[in-house]
Design a protein around this motif. Structure first.
Motif, short mmCIF file in Angstrom:
data_model
loop_
_atom_site.label_atom_id
_atom_site.label_comp_id
_atom_site.label_asym_id
_atom_site.label_seq_id
_atom_site.Cartn_x
_atom_site.Cartn_y
_atom_site.Cartn_z
N ARG A 139 44.65 20.08 19.74
CA ARG A 139 43.03 20.37 19.58
C ARG A 139 42.94 21.74 19.28
O ARG A 139 43.78 22.48 19.06
CB ARG A 139 42.49 20.21 20.96
CG ARG A 139 43.17 21.09 22.19
CD ARG A 139 42.73 20.81 23.45
NE ARG A 139 43.42 21.70 24.65
CZ ARG A 139 42.91 23.07 24.73
NH1 ARG A 139 41.93 23.46 24.39
NH2 ARG A 139 43.77 23.53 25.81
N PHE A 140 41.59 22.06 19.08
CA PHE A 140 41.40 23.51 18.52
C PHE A 140 41.16 24.19 19.93
O PHE A 140 40.90 23.81 20.97
CB PHE A 140 39.88 23.50 17.80
CG PHE A 140 39.91 22.98 16.50
CD1 PHE A 140 40.32 23.91 15.38
CD2 PHE A 140 39.42 22.03 16.02
CE1 PHE A 140 40.48 23.29 14.28
CE2 PHE A 140 39.46 21.47 15.07
CZ PHE A 140 40.21 22.09 14.08
N PRO A 141 41.45 25.70 20.04
CA PRO A 141 41.29 26.37 21.13
C PRO A 141 40.10 26.55 21.52
O PRO A 141 39.02 26.92 20.75
CB PRO A 141 42.27 27.85 20.52
CG PRO A 141 41.79 27.93 19.12
CD PRO A 141 41.82 26.40 18.70
N GLU A 142 39.92 27.10 22.72
CA GLU A 142 38.69 27.84 23.06
C GLU A 142 38.74 29.19 22.99
O GLU A 142 39.81 29.69 23.18
CB GLU A 142 38.52 27.19 24.77
CG GLU A 142 38.06 25.77 24.99
CD GLU A 142 36.78 25.22 24.71
OE1 GLU A 142 35.79 26.27 24.62
OE2 GLU A 142 36.77 24.21 24.34
N ALA A 143 37.63 29.86 22.73
CA ALA A 143 37.65 31.26 22.71
C ALA A 143 38.45 31.98 23.68
O ALA A 143 39.23 32.97 23.74
CB ALA A 143 36.31 31.90 22.23
N LYS A 144 38.12 31.39 25.13
CA LYS A 144 38.46 31.93 26.25
C LYS A 144 40.10 31.75 26.29
O LYS A 144 40.66 32.82 26.73
CB LYS A 144 37.92 31.20 27.45
CG LYS A 144 38.54 31.63 28.76
CD LYS A 144 37.78 30.50 29.75
CE LYS A 144 38.67 30.49 30.91
NZ LYS A 144 38.13 29.56 32.05
N GLU A 145 40.68 30.93 25.82
CA GLU A 145 42.10 30.55 25.79
C GLU A 145 42.84 31.56 24.93
O GLU A 145 43.94 32.09 25.22
CB GLU A 145 42.46 29.29 25.49
CG GLU A 145 42.02 28.04 26.41
CD GLU A 145 42.31 26.68 25.66
OE1 GLU A 145 42.98 25.99 26.42
OE2 GLU A 145 41.82 26.43 24.68
N ILE A 146 42.09 31.88 23.88
CA ILE A 146 42.89 32.75 22.87
C ILE A 146 42.75 34.09 23.40
O ILE A 146 43.80 34.88 23.25
CB ILE A 146 42.22 32.44 21.47
CG1 ILE A 146 42.42 31.00 20.74
CG2 ILE A 146 42.64 33.86 20.27
CD1 ILE A 146 44.01 30.75 20.77
N LYS A 147 41.52 34.53 23.85
CA LYS A 147 41.33 35.79 24.35
C LYS A 147 42.65 36.06 25.40
O LYS A 147 43.10 37.15 25.57
CB LYS A 147 40.13 36.01 24.92
CG LYS A 147 39.01 36.15 23.80
CD LYS A 147 37.77 36.35 24.44
CE LYS A 147 36.52 36.33 23.74
NZ LYS A 147 35.07 36.38 24.40
#
Length: 178
Positions: free
Chosen positions: A120-128
């Motif tokens: 899936r695509f990442p959530e911004a929170k996960e990447i941060k």
């Protein structure tokens, strides 16, 4: 013109905020200007003339055929806003690999998210959180982490509700609530 301006900046040692790349080797050879090469870019000086350490580089590789550039640009903006003093750059890297579907995020060359691996695509929170854990573990992400804290607080208040009758009666007497 611009070349003489860069020459003056390089000679004065005040290149902070400027990136000297292709022009720097010529300056070094012809004018004897001291610029230290680092990988494919040259280091920049701060206001004191000291060389600054290289900051981490994030690469967001996206599939051009899938038109995922906007998603990558949005994540780049999120990272640059959150880590404005901690990240050197965020690069959008178009991928033309067939079959398509590439959406990978790398920090200093190490993959920290792959759409194919994660499914899936990442959530911004996960990447941060992943970037923070590598470059600045002590940094708070503010509201991105507050949702997790609320869940913990909610679980704690549910545990309080599981109080037996005897303990509840003692608590009411102690606080004067009958």
């Amino acid at each position: 013109g611009a070349p003489s301006f860069l020459l003056v900046l390089a000679m004065l040692g005040t290149t902070s905020g400027f990136q000297i790349s292709a022009f720097a080797p010529r300056l070094h050879r012809e004018r004897g200007v001291s610029i230290r090469p680092q990988t494919k870019f040259y280091s920049m000086c701060d206001q004191s003339g000291e060389y600054m350490p290289k900051l981490p580089i994030v690469e967001i590789e996206y599939c051009t055929g899938c038109r995922w550039m906007l998603r990558g640009a949005w994540l780049a903006q999120e990272l640059l806003t959150t880590f404005e003093a901690d990240i050197g750059s965020v690069a959008l890297v178009p991928s033309r690999v067939r079959p398509g579907g590439v959406f990978d995020i790398r920090l200093n060359g190490k993959t920290i998210w792959s759409r194919k691996t994660e499914g899936r695509f990442p959530e911004a929170k996960e990447i941060k959180q992943r970037v923070r854990d590598i470059i600045s573990p002590e940094k708070s992400l503010g509201h991105s982490e507050s949702a997790e804290k609320k869940v913990v607080e909610a679980e704690f208040s549910q545990d309080e509700k599981k109080m037996d009758d005897k303990t509840a009666e003692e608590q009411r007497r102690y606080f004067g609530v009958l």
